[in-house]
Design a protein around this motif. Structure first.
Motif, PDB file in Angstrom:
ATOM      1  N   ARG A   1      29.259  54.647  91.208  1.00 47.47           N
ATOM      2  CA  ARG A   1      29.647  55.867  91.932  1.00 47.47           C
ATOM      3  C   ARG A   1      31.152  56.137  91.777  1.00 47.47           C
ATOM      4  NH1 ARG A   1      26.749  57.786  96.239  1.00 47.47           N
ATOM      5  NH2 ARG A   1      25.988  55.698  96.755  1.00 47.47           N
ATOM      6  N   ALA A   2      31.945  55.076  91.734  1.00 52.43           N
ATOM      7  CA  ALA A   2      33.398  55.212  91.687  1.00 52.43           C
ATOM      8  C   ALA A   2      33.971  55.122  90.276  1.00 52.43           C
ATOM      9  CB  ALA A   2      34.027  54.128  92.560  1.00 52.43           C
ATOM     10  N   ALA A   3      33.132  55.102  89.257  1.00 55.90           N
ATOM     11  CA  ALA A   3      33.615  54.948  87.874  1.00 55.90           C
ATOM     12  C   ALA A   3      34.701  55.973  87.572  1.00 55.90           C
ATOM     13  CB  ALA A   3      32.457  55.078  86.889  1.00 55.90           C
ATOM     14  N   ALA A   4      35.736  55.510  86.876  1.00 57.08           N
ATOM     15  CA  ALA A   4      36.916  56.334  86.605  1.00 57.08           C
ATOM     16  C   ALA A   4      36.824  57.115  85.303  1.00 57.08           C
ATOM     17  CB  ALA A   4      38.158  55.448  86.594  1.00 57.08           C
ATOM     18  N   GLY A   5      35.636  57.206  84.726  1.00 55.47           N
ATOM     19  CA  GLY A   5      35.451  57.938  83.482  1.00 55.47           C
ATOM     20  C   GLY A   5      33.971  58.105  83.214  1.00 55.47           C
ATOM     21  N   PRO A   6      33.635  58.709  82.076  1.00 55.48           N
ATOM     22  CA  PRO A   6      32.224  58.872  81.728  1.00 55.48           C
ATOM     23  C   PRO A   6      31.526  57.514  81.669  1.00 55.48           C
ATOM     24  CG  PRO A   6      33.618  60.155  80.251  1.00 55.48           C
ATOM     25  CD  PRO A   6      34.526  59.283  81.065  1.00 55.48           C
ATOM     26  N   LEU A   7      30.350  57.442  82.285  1.00 55.96           N
ATOM     27  CA  LEU A   7      29.599  56.199  82.361  1.00 55.96           C
ATOM     28  C   LEU A   7      28.161  56.481  81.959  1.00 55.96           C
ATOM     29  CD1 LEU A   7      29.415  53.189  83.292  1.00 55.96           C
ATOM     30  CD2 LEU A   7      28.925  54.073  85.590  1.00 55.96           C
ATOM     31  N   VAL A   8      27.660  55.706  80.982  1.00 54.04           N
ATOM     32  CA  VAL A   8      26.261  55.808  80.555  1.00 54.04           C
ATOM     33  C   VAL A   8      25.625  54.443  80.767  1.00 54.04           C
ATOM     34  CG1 VAL A   8      24.688  56.254  78.636  1.00 54.04           C
ATOM     35  CG2 VAL A   8      26.783  57.617  78.868  1.00 54.04           C
ATOM     36  N   LEU A   9      24.533  54.439  81.515  1.00 51.74           N
ATOM     37  CA  LEU A   9      23.812  53.219  81.850  1.00 51.74           C
ATOM     38  C   LEU A   9      22.481  53.208  81.123  1.00 51.74           C
ATOM     39  CD1 LEU A   9      24.295  53.571  85.701  1.00 51.74           C
ATOM     40  CD2 LEU A   9      25.664  52.131  84.174  1.00 51.74           C
ATOM     41  N   VAL A  10      22.169  52.101  80.464  1.00 51.20           N
ATOM     42  CA  VAL A  10      20.897  51.950  79.744  1.00 51.20           C
ATOM     43  C   VAL A  10      20.056  50.924  80.483  1.00 51.20           C
ATOM     44  CG1 VAL A  10      19.818  51.217  77.575  1.00 51.20           C
ATOM     45  CG2 VAL A  10      21.977  52.487  77.538  1.00 51.20           C
ATOM     46  N   SER A  11      18.756  51.218  80.607  1.00 53.31           N
ATOM     47  CA  SER A  11      17.858  50.268  81.257  1.00 53.31           C
ATOM     48  C   SER A  11      16.435  50.453  80.747  1.00 53.31           C
ATOM     49  CB  SER A  11      17.898  50.454  82.778  1.00 53.31           C
ATOM     50  OG  SER A  11      17.397  49.327  83.450  1.00 53.31           O
ATOM     51  N   ASN A  12      15.667  49.392  80.836  1.00 50.66           N
ATOM     52  CA  ASN A  12      14.267  49.427  80.431  1.00 50.66           C
ATOM     53  C   ASN A  12      13.409  49.929  81.576  1.00 50.66           C
ATOM     54  OD1 ASN A  12      13.978  48.046  77.680  1.00 50.66           O
ATOM     55  ND2 ASN A  12      15.341  46.687  78.799  1.00 50.66           N
ATOM     56  N   GLU A  13      12.588  50.905  81.299  1.00 53.77           N
ATOM     57  CA  GLU A  13      11.610  51.355  82.284  1.00 53.77           C
ATOM     58  C   GLU A  13      10.427  50.399  82.191  1.00 53.77           C
ATOM     59  OE1 GLU A  13       9.712  52.246  85.030  1.00 53.77           O
ATOM     60  OE2 GLU A  13      11.369  53.686  84.922  1.00 53.77           O
TER      61      GLU A  13
ATOM     62  N   GLN B   1      36.979  47.650  86.269  1.00 51.50           N
ATOM     63  CA  GLN B   1      38.157  47.302  85.479  1.00 51.50           C
ATOM     64  C   GLN B   1      38.330  48.175  84.233  1.00 51.50           C
ATOM     65  OE1 GLN B   1      37.727  43.107  84.745  1.00 51.50           O
ATOM     66  NE2 GLN B   1      37.971  42.590  86.901  1.00 51.50           N
ATOM     67  N   ALA B   2      37.382  49.041  83.956  1.00 55.61           N
ATOM     68  CA  ALA B   2      37.506  49.911  82.779  1.00 55.61           C
ATOM     69  C   ALA B   2      38.694  50.853  82.965  1.00 55.61           C
ATOM     70  CB  ALA B   2      36.222  50.709  82.573  1.00 55.61           C
ATOM     71  N   PRO B   3      39.484  51.052  81.927  1.00 59.69           N
ATOM     72  CA  PRO B   3      40.628  51.965  82.042  1.00 59.69           C
ATOM     73  C   PRO B   3      40.178  53.374  82.435  1.00 59.69           C
ATOM     74  CG  PRO B   3      40.756  50.667  80.024  1.00 59.69           C
ATOM     75  CD  PRO B   3      39.405  50.416  80.615  1.00 59.69           C
ATOM     76  N   ALA B   4      40.953  54.001  83.279  1.00 56.79           N
ATOM     77  CA  ALA B   4      40.636  55.348  83.756  1.00 56.79           C
ATOM     78  C   ALA B   4      40.436  56.297  82.584  1.00 56.79           C
ATOM     79  CB  ALA B   4      41.745  55.866  84.671  1.00 56.79           C
ATOM     80  N   GLY B   5      39.370  57.058  82.652  1.00 59.12           N
ATOM     81  CA  GLY B   5      39.084  58.055  81.635  1.00 59.12           C
ATOM     82  C   GLY B   5      38.352  57.544  80.416  1.00 59.12           C
ATOM     83  N   ARG B   6      38.288  56.228  80.241  1.00 64.14           N
ATOM     84  CA  ARG B   6      37.639  55.684  79.047  1.00 64.14           C
ATOM     85  C   ARG B   6      36.115  55.739  79.207  1.00 64.14           C
ATOM     86  NH1 ARG B   6      39.311  50.234  76.200  1.00 64.14           N
ATOM     87  NH2 ARG B   6      41.195  51.475  75.996  1.00 64.14           N
ATOM     88  N   PRO B   7      35.413  56.286  78.207  1.00 64.12           N
ATOM     89  CA  PRO B   7      33.947  56.287  78.259  1.00 64.12           C
ATOM     90  C   PRO B   7      33.399  54.859  78.208  1.00 64.12           C
ATOM     91  CG  PRO B   7      34.753  57.871  76.647  1.00 64.12           C
ATOM     92  CD  PRO B   7      35.920  57.030  77.043  1.00 64.12           C
ATOM     93  N   VAL B   8      32.434  54.583  79.081  1.00 68.80           N
ATOM     94  CA  VAL B   8      31.866  53.241  79.206  1.00 68.80           C
ATOM     95  C   VAL B   8      30.349  53.323  79.062  1.00 68.80           C
ATOM     96  CG1 VAL B   8      31.505  51.284  80.775  1.00 68.80           C
ATOM     97  CG2 VAL B   8      33.732  52.436  80.696  1.00 68.80           C
ATOM     98  N   LEU B   9      29.811  52.418  78.255  1.00 73.59           N
ATOM     99  CA  LEU B   9      28.372  52.274  78.084  1.00 73.59           C
ATOM    100  C   LEU B   9      27.967  50.897  78.602  1.00 73.59           C
ATOM    101  CD1 LEU B   9      25.581  53.030  76.892  1.00 73.59           C
ATOM    102  CD2 LEU B   9      26.380  52.120  74.713  1.00 73.59           C
ATOM    103  N   VAL B  10      26.975  50.848  79.481  1.00 71.44           N
ATOM    104  CA  VAL B  10      26.412  49.597  79.970  1.00 71.44           C
ATOM    105  C   VAL B  10      25.042  49.431  79.328  1.00 71.44           C
ATOM    106  CG1 VAL B  10      25.528  48.350  81.981  1.00 71.44           C
ATOM    107  CG2 VAL B  10      27.627  49.730  82.180  1.00 71.44           C
ATOM    108  N   ASP B  11      24.845  48.311  78.622  1.00 76.49           N
ATOM    109  CA  ASP B  11      23.561  48.051  77.976  1.00 76.49           C
ATOM    110  C   ASP B  11      23.246  46.566  78.121  1.00 76.49           C
ATOM    111  OD1 ASP B  11      21.247  48.354  76.525  1.00 76.49           O
ATOM    112  OD2 ASP B  11      22.225  49.026  74.686  1.00 76.49           O
ATOM    113  N   CYS B  12      22.303  46.168  78.940  1.00 77.69           N
ATOM    114  CA  CYS B  12      21.464  47.027  79.736  1.00 77.69           C
ATOM    115  C   CYS B  12      21.296  46.471  81.152  1.00 77.69           C
ATOM    116  CB  CYS B  12      20.114  47.246  79.056  1.00 77.69           C
ATOM    117  SG  CYS B  12      18.838  46.029  79.380  1.00 77.69           S
ATOM    118  N   LEU B  13      20.888  47.341  82.043  1.00 76.99           N
ATOM    119  CA  LEU B  13      20.756  46.969  83.451  1.00 76.99           C
ATOM    120  C   LEU B  13      19.632  45.974  83.697  1.00 76.99           C
ATOM    121  CD1 LEU B  13      21.286  50.457  85.078  1.00 76.99           C
ATOM    122  CD2 LEU B  13      22.920  48.566  84.954  1.00 76.99           C
ATOM    123  N   THR B  14      18.544  46.072  82.943  1.00 76.76           N
ATOM    124  CA  THR B  14      17.455  45.133  83.180  1.00 76.76           C
ATOM    125  C   THR B  14      17.824  43.718  82.724  1.00 76.76           C
ATOM    126  OG1 THR B  14      16.377  46.120  81.244  1.00 76.76           O
ATOM    127  CG2 THR B  14      15.448  46.644  83.394  1.00 76.76           C
TER     128      THR B  14
END
Length: 171
Positions: A109-121, A70-83
């Motif tokens: 895979r289909a994200a419409a803009g820059p996507l940064v995913l954060v997760s704990n190792e 649902q993120a607008p096309a082209g908008r940078p998105v940060l996901v914090d966090c996957l864990t």
């Protein structure tokens, strides 16, 4: 897409925020944390205070795939966090965790803009003593492998220092 991994208090969130802020705003922050207690609510407030406008925060503790789509096309998105998202799904006893992970991977895979995913190792320590913790560690490791495979960049942050695992170090 960039996958940013690191341990607790490694600097991974600040590093990821810097990657997003290098893009033209406004920026969208997909937050997966839930404020179950006073300490967690304080952490959430601290994170939000670090992100004044033009950051837009969207709470997505469970349906993260939809929030990415649902993120607008082209908008940078940060996901914090996957864990935290994975924890929420496991504690919610997701009917089909594998299907939820598949949906998340496809949304990324289909994200419409820059996507940064954060997760704990979480796989760098000893084998956990209980079955739930072992399952969590295993599920997180599999999720990270799948996302790293489709990511343009993968970064491990240790002591605030980014170590490029995949992709162009200059990017």
């Amino acid at each position: 897409m960039t996958l940013v991994l690191g341990g607790a208090r490694s600097g991974k969130s600040r590093y990821a925020e810097g990657l997003i802020e290098a893009q033209p705003g406004p920026w969208r922050y997909l937050a997966t944390a839930q404020g179950w207690d006073d300490e967690m609510r304080a952490r959430i407030a601290q994170h939000r205070a670090r992100r004044p406008p033009p950051w837009e925060t969207v709470d997505a503790p469970r349906d993260l795939a939809s929030a990415i789509r649902q993120a607008p096309a082209g908008r940078p998105v940060l996901v914090d966090c996957l864990t935290l998202w994975l924890t929420n799904a496991m504690l919610d006893e997701a009917a089909d965790l594998a299907a939820e992970v598949d949906g998340l991977v496809e949304a990324c895979r289909a994200a419409a803009g820059p996507l940064v995913l954060v997760s704990n190792e979480v796989g760098l320590s000893i084998v956990p003593e209980n079955a739930l913790a072992r399952r969590f560690r295993d599920e997180a490791g599999r999720l990270h492998q799948r996302l790293a495979a489709i990511a343009d960049r993968a970064v491990l942050v240790v002591a605030g220092l980014p170590m490029i695992l995949k992709g162009d170090p200059a990017a």
